[in-house]
Design a protein around this motif. Sequence first.
Motif, PDB file in Angstrom:
ATOM      1  N   ILE A 196      -7.251  72.632 -19.068  1.00 36.11           N
ATOM      2  CA  ILE A 196      -5.855  72.297 -18.786  1.00 36.11           C
ATOM      3  C   ILE A 196      -5.705  71.624 -17.427  1.00 36.11           C
ATOM      4  O   ILE A 196      -4.967  70.658 -17.270  1.00 36.11           O
ATOM      5  N   LEU A 198      -7.752  69.721 -15.674  1.00 36.70           N
ATOM      6  CA  LEU A 198      -8.167  68.331 -15.637  1.00 36.70           C
ATOM      7  C   LEU A 198      -7.233  67.452 -16.480  1.00 36.70           C
ATOM      8  O   LEU A 198      -6.864  66.353 -16.083  1.00 36.70           O
ATOM      9  N   ILE A 199      -6.823  67.968 -17.622  1.00 35.05           N
ATOM     10  CA  ILE A 199      -5.923  67.184 -18.477  1.00 35.05           C
ATOM     11  C   ILE A 199      -4.588  66.948 -17.779  1.00 35.05           C
ATOM     12  O   ILE A 199      -4.019  65.862 -17.838  1.00 35.05           O
ATOM     13  N   SER A 202      -4.836  64.106 -15.512  1.00 35.98           N
ATOM     14  CA  SER A 202      -4.825  62.862 -16.294  1.00 35.98           C
ATOM     15  C   SER A 202      -3.393  62.483 -16.657  1.00 35.98           C
ATOM     16  O   SER A 202      -2.983  61.326 -16.540  1.00 35.98           O
ATOM     17  N   TYR A 203      -2.630  63.494 -17.071  1.00 38.14           N
ATOM     18  CA  TYR A 203      -1.225  63.277 -17.410  1.00 38.14           C
ATOM     19  C   TYR A 203      -0.442  62.703 -16.230  1.00 38.14           C
ATOM     20  O   TYR A 203       0.289  61.719 -16.372  1.00 38.14           O
ATOM     21  N   LEU A 205      -1.475  61.122 -13.641  1.00 44.87           N
ATOM     22  CA  LEU A 205      -1.885  59.758 -13.282  1.00 44.87           C
ATOM     23  C   LEU A 205      -1.303  58.738 -14.249  1.00 44.87           C
ATOM     24  O   LEU A 205      -1.083  57.583 -13.878  1.00 44.87           O
ATOM     25  N   SER A 206      -1.042  59.174 -15.461  1.00 47.71           N
ATOM     26  CA  SER A 206      -0.579  58.239 -16.489  1.00 47.71           C
ATOM     27  C   SER A 206       0.933  58.130 -16.547  1.00 47.71           C
ATOM     28  O   SER A 206       1.467  57.322 -17.307  1.00 47.71           O
ATOM     29  N   ASN A 207       1.647  58.945 -15.798  1.00 48.83           N
ATOM     30  CA  ASN A 207       3.098  58.979 -15.902  1.00 48.83           C
ATOM     31  C   ASN A 207       3.809  58.780 -14.552  1.00 48.83           C
ATOM     32  O   ASN A 207       3.226  58.421 -13.595  1.00 48.83           O
TER      33      ASN A 207
ATOM     34  N   VAL B  11       4.175  70.426 -19.698  1.00 49.86           N
ATOM     35  CA  VAL B  11       2.926  69.694 -19.452  1.00 49.86           C
ATOM     36  C   VAL B  11       1.706  70.609 -19.578  1.00 49.86           C
ATOM     37  O   VAL B  11       0.651  70.193 -20.045  1.00 49.86           O
ATOM     38  N   PRO B  15      -1.797  70.210 -23.489  1.00 47.81           N
ATOM     39  CA  PRO B  15      -3.243  70.278 -23.762  1.00 47.81           C
ATOM     40  C   PRO B  15      -3.592  71.332 -24.811  1.00 47.81           C
ATOM     41  O   PRO B  15      -4.509  71.130 -25.599  1.00 47.81           O
ATOM     42  N   ARG B  19      -5.623  70.460 -28.228  1.00 48.52           N
ATOM     43  CA  ARG B  19      -6.894  71.066 -28.619  1.00 48.52           C
ATOM     44  C   ARG B  19      -6.786  71.805 -29.943  1.00 48.52           C
ATOM     45  O   ARG B  19      -7.718  71.816 -30.737  1.00 48.52           O
ATOM     46  N   ILE B  77       0.044  60.324 -24.430  1.00 49.32           N
ATOM     47  CA  ILE B  77       0.917  61.001 -23.474  1.00 49.32           C
ATOM     48  C   ILE B  77       0.108  61.627 -22.348  1.00 49.32           C
ATOM     49  O   ILE B  77       0.468  61.543 -21.173  1.00 49.32           O
ATOM     50  N   LEU B  78      -0.998  62.246 -22.706  1.00 46.25           N
ATOM     51  CA  LEU B  78      -1.821  62.931 -21.707  1.00 46.25           C
ATOM     52  C   LEU B  78      -2.735  61.963 -20.952  1.00 46.25           C
ATOM     53  O   LEU B  78      -3.392  62.354 -19.985  1.00 46.25           O
ATOM     54  N   GLY B  79      -2.772  60.731 -21.390  1.00 50.13           N
ATOM     55  CA  GLY B  79      -3.603  59.738 -20.704  1.00 50.13           C
ATOM     56  C   GLY B  79      -5.076  59.877 -21.013  1.00 50.13           C
ATOM     57  O   GLY B  79      -5.925  59.324 -20.315  1.00 50.13           O
ATOM     58  N   LEU B  80      -5.390  60.604 -22.069  1.00 55.81           N
ATOM     59  CA  LEU B  80      -6.802  60.831 -22.383  1.00 55.81           C
ATOM     60  C   LEU B  80      -7.476  59.556 -22.883  1.00 55.81           C
ATOM     61  O   LEU B  80      -8.701  59.427 -22.796  1.00 55.81           O
ATOM     62  N   ASN B  82      -7.467  56.936 -21.440  1.00 55.16           N
ATOM     63  CA  ASN B  82      -7.954  56.196 -20.275  1.00 55.16           C
ATOM     64  C   ASN B  82      -9.441  56.426 -20.031  1.00 55.16           C
ATOM     65  O   ASN B  82     -10.063  55.702 -19.256  1.00 55.16           O
ATOM     66  N   TRP B  84     -10.981  58.661 -18.200  1.00 50.90           N
ATOM     67  CA  TRP B  84     -11.141  58.755 -16.758  1.00 50.90           C
ATOM     68  C   TRP B  84     -12.570  59.159 -16.368  1.00 50.90           C
ATOM     69  O   TRP B  84     -13.157  60.045 -16.976  1.00 50.90           O
ATOM     70  N   VAL B  86     -14.626  61.006 -13.405  1.00 50.24           N
ATOM     71  CA  VAL B  86     -14.259  62.028 -12.438  1.00 50.24           C
ATOM     72  C   VAL B  86     -15.412  62.252 -11.475  1.00 50.24           C
ATOM     73  O   VAL B  86     -16.577  62.211 -11.873  1.00 50.24           O
ATOM     74  N   PHE B 104     -14.895  69.142 -21.497  1.00 49.23           N
ATOM     75  CA  PHE B 104     -14.284  67.952 -20.918  1.00 49.23           C
ATOM     76  C   PHE B 104     -14.542  66.686 -21.728  1.00 49.23           C
ATOM     77  O   PHE B 104     -13.630  65.905 -21.974  1.00 49.23           O
ATOM     78  N   LEU B 107     -12.571  65.643 -24.479  1.00 53.37           N
ATOM     79  CA  LEU B 107     -11.208  65.266 -24.124  1.00 53.37           C
ATOM     80  C   LEU B 107     -11.143  63.881 -23.490  1.00 53.37           C
ATOM     81  O   LEU B 107     -10.110  63.487 -22.964  1.00 53.37           O
ATOM     82  N   LEU B 109     -12.747  63.003 -20.858  1.00 55.92           N
ATOM     83  CA  LEU B 109     -12.887  63.125 -19.408  1.00 55.92           C
ATOM     84  C   LEU B 109     -14.354  63.354 -19.104  1.00 55.92           C
ATOM     85  O   LEU B 109     -15.026  64.112 -19.792  1.00 55.92           O
ATOM     86  N   ARG B 147     -10.282  57.892  -9.766  1.00 55.89           N
ATOM     87  CA  ARG B 147      -8.964  58.383  -9.396  1.00 55.89           C
ATOM     88  C   ARG B 147      -8.872  59.903  -9.324  1.00 55.89           C
ATOM     89  O   ARG B 147      -7.957  60.441  -8.722  1.00 55.89           O
ATOM     90  N   ILE B 148      -9.790  60.582 -10.008  1.00 54.60           N
ATOM     91  CA  ILE B 148      -9.717  62.040 -10.080  1.00 54.60           C
ATOM     92  C   ILE B 148     -10.920  62.670  -9.399  1.00 54.60           C
ATOM     93  O   ILE B 148     -12.062  62.306  -9.682  1.00 54.60           O
TER      94      ILE B 148
END
Lengths: 207, 207
Positions: A196, A198-199, A202-203, A205-207, B11, B15, B19, B77-80, B82, B84, B86, B104, B107, B109, B147-148
Amino acid sequence: MKNITTPATTVERLPLYYRYLQKMDSQGVEVISSKELGDGLGIPSTQVRKDLSYYGEFGRRGVGYEVSDLMKNLERILGLDNNWEVVLVGAGNLGQALVNYGGFKKLGLDISYVLDIDPDKVKSNLGNAQVYSMKELRRVVTDNDIRIGIIAVPSEVAQQVADELIDGGIKAIWNFAPIHLRVSEDIKVRDEDLSIGLISLSYYLSN
Amino acid sequence: MKNITTPATTVERLPLYYRYLQKMDSQGVEVISSKELGDGLGIPSTQVRKDLSYYGEFGRRGVGYEVSDLMKNLERILGLDNNWEVVLVGAGNLGQALVNYGGFKKLGLDISYVLDIDPDKVKSNLGNAQVYSMKELRRVVTDNDIRIGIIAVPSEVAQQVADELIDGGIKAIWNFAPIHLRVSEDIKVRDEDLSIGLISLSYYLSN
DNA sequence: TAGATTGTTAATCGATTAACAATC
DNA sequence: TAGATTGTTAATCGATTAACAATC
């Protein structure tokens, strides 16, 4: 002190206060204001005072809080003076990291027993704890009257481990398996779902 | 879809939904109701629907939600989507556990870069990631446009690591050091303070 | 007394839940 | 049409914050 239920969010902050007081105490600070305590943690002073007020009046108006006194009160409130023994199930990467995590012992909490399914790990040591076979789960919990269990096993077996822990007498579970455990009302479960964190980043950063 | 700020608590639950949908999807489930989704996670169906409603209308009245469709929406929505990259700073017990944590990659990531101060760990591999020297922190972050960042170093150096990460271009930090990081407004910090979990269980047993 | 800081009340803000019309 | 389930409104519940009298 009113007889109002304490907000769940307050309970989450008390450990932060306690640890910050430990830090200040070790630096020789004897008195601290709610402002200073809050600033150190990024929490408004009003909230610090309100949180503490659920448990009593620990400060002196115009002065602040005596560090050692407030620490003792928080130890009592948080139950840290019980010196709980804790059993950990699952000695994988995460389990090993938890056993070796330095922060617990300073808090009067001790992972004393570790169980794992892998026979190679059994009979060895991990931190201060000896590793036992999974078959001994119930016995270890019962014989040592342990109340707190940590689940760090794969999701597929987490529910079964929880059932066995509870059967042995465990009342509180710290669950790292990303699954919803079904337990009776009187058992406290705290989920620590690592993905949760890490996700949610990500959320954001995307919003 | 109204233009209202999404509750922070929503938020945290997205996640979980995602899942659980993955799990149902792998079991061949094609349509799921808010009731079924909620029951699997211990969340009221009303809350599931309300949470999703902040982002759009993903279900069909009288029917439910198409699993694969809702998954894709949540990925977005969660930007997954992308994928990312890390960076992890600190390859101690906890850092190693995080790198090896299976959850991870599923997901989208990936902990691709690990840094540690210990020269013995540098130039070795950890999971899929290569371990770099702490001196290369800024370069690794900047060159790879990361970014993360995850902070899994001792508290004493956590602020300094945070500053360097941010200097390199990091926008979101997952902080395992039990200390309040001071960062500018535009940086998102998520604290993952492991001792809070255990202390709060101690609290509930004592009250 | 003047300045500082607590403890607490009341107001505000935010999140959950119940209820139900819309609709498949 | 009858039964099921969504999306949303309004009511409720819970947490934070502002303000200030009490008091050191």
